[in-house]
Design an enzyme around this catalytic site. Sequence first.
Site, PDB file in Angstrom:
ATOM      1  N   SER A 123      45.371  11.024   1.279  1.00  0.00           N
ATOM      2  CA  SER A 123      46.012  12.313   0.527  1.00  0.00           C
ATOM      3  C   SER A 123      46.794  12.332  -0.314  1.00  0.00           C
ATOM      4  O   SER A 123      47.555  11.614  -0.169  1.00  0.00           O
ATOM      5  CB  SER A 123      46.189  13.917   1.315  1.00  0.00           C
ATOM      6  OG  SER A 123      46.665  14.859   1.428  1.00  0.00           O
ATOM      7  N   TYR A 147      52.071  17.481   8.320  1.00  0.00           N
ATOM      8  CA  TYR A 147      50.633  16.919   8.140  1.00  0.00           C
ATOM      9  C   TYR A 147      50.363  16.318   6.909  1.00  0.00           C
ATOM     10  O   TYR A 147      50.374  14.887   6.805  1.00  0.00           O
ATOM     11  CB  TYR A 147      49.641  17.920   7.181  1.00  0.00           C
ATOM     12  CG  TYR A 147      47.924  17.617   6.283  1.00  0.00           C
ATOM     13  CD1 TYR A 147      48.276  17.363   5.115  1.00  0.00           C
ATOM     14  CD2 TYR A 147      47.204  17.087   7.002  1.00  0.00           C
ATOM     15  CE1 TYR A 147      47.083  16.885   4.245  1.00  0.00           C
ATOM     16  CE2 TYR A 147      46.179  16.318   6.726  1.00  0.00           C
ATOM     17  CZ  TYR A 147      46.082  16.549   5.194  1.00  0.00           C
ATOM     18  OH  TYR A 147      45.291  15.807   4.739  1.00  0.00           O
ATOM     19  N   LYS A 151      50.421  12.079   7.016  1.00  0.00           N
ATOM     20  CA  LYS A 151      49.882  10.943   6.422  1.00  0.00           C
ATOM     21  C   LYS A 151      50.520   9.451   5.715  1.00  0.00           C
ATOM     22  O   LYS A 151      49.719   8.679   5.888  1.00  0.00           O
ATOM     23  CB  LYS A 151      48.559  11.593   5.256  1.00  0.00           C
ATOM     24  CG  LYS A 151      47.246  13.429   5.429  1.00  0.00           C
ATOM     25  CD  LYS A 151      46.447  11.815   5.929  1.00  0.00           C
ATOM     26  CE  LYS A 151      45.163  13.237   6.220  1.00  0.00           C
ATOM     27  NZ  LYS A 151      43.822  12.266   6.752  1.00  0.00           N
TER      28      LYS A 151
END
Length: 332
Positions: A123, A147, A151
């Site tokens: 991302s 989050y 990643k």
Amino acid sequence: MILVTGGAGYIGSHTCVELLNAGKEIVVLDNFSNSSRDVPEKIARITKKEFDTIEGDVCDPETVRKLFSDYPIDAVIHFAGLKAVGESVEKPLLYYRENLSGAVNLLECMRDFGVKRFIFSSSATVYAADNPMPLTEESRLGCTNPYGWTKFMIERILEGACKADPGFSAVALRYFNPIGAHESGLIGEDPKGIPNNLLPYVARVAAGKLDCLSVFGDDYDTPDGTGVRDYIHVCDLARGHLLALDYAFGRTGIDFINLGTGKGTSVLEIVRAYEEASGKKVPYRIAPRRAGDIATCYADTEKAKRVLGFCAQYGILDMCYSAYRFTEGTDD
Ligand code: WQD
């Protein structure tokens, strides 16, 4: 055969359609924690292709080992994981456990079964907030929420896996803002509860399922004061995975590639585009800025074009119209 973890989810399901339409054989692993059980059947309806779906958790070693024993897997496209930025701030340990152990478990099984190609759903959230735009793959990394850190960490885990096994090939695709839906209207973005992201929220306001959109700030340093993002049609994004898969088969080591359009669109421009595409009104109010948001974020798309031959085809109106058809199930 390609293992697609999270293949019943938003981006996973659209990627399964692309893979099947390209003649690839797939098997899906999904625990349906954030996806509907009827999605695999809809993928089969769209593509007129059959494939197996295994209900299970990518974090469970037994489940994943059995799948690798039962199917001749050549490559993995890994979507399965938790993905709500706000929730990750409230429940960091859940996010680190689920996302990191899922990836490590998968990679251990790949090592043990000699599977050496891995496409990862990364991302643009791995890029630090103070980078100049457009973001390139060399832009400075740094996250503002658990989050994003998961990643970031999985990318570093992949770097380690490639160093340990010179025959391993990994591609981390850094998504910008995926929106829209397949032209059939059968699959699309259907988050459970109140949507965190802009497009599904706009779509539900237009459909009368939510009263009013809150525009999080109109005092940013952008043309109309509202946040600017690089929205990419989910079908373009899915096609990028097919190109990345072919790229991964032709090389070893790890590579990082942005998947965006290279264009920025503001919140109010999205509202206007959705109204034009749907013929519906989207009432909105200006609300305070959302914590953690940045003013502007969009991709440098040169590397995706150079190494994948990837270039986004769809425009904002296409994205909004396809989201409208999915949300309202219009059959026109
Ligand atoms: C877009 C713009 C908001 C909702 C996030 C994740 C990112 C990726 C994509 C997973 C911003 C504004 C939004 C609303 C609004 N997800 N907005 N009212 O924050 O760019 O990216 O989703 O990989 O990792 O961080 O997307 O859709 O939440 O917001 O005004 O009700 O819309 O302020 O400017 P974002 P978003």
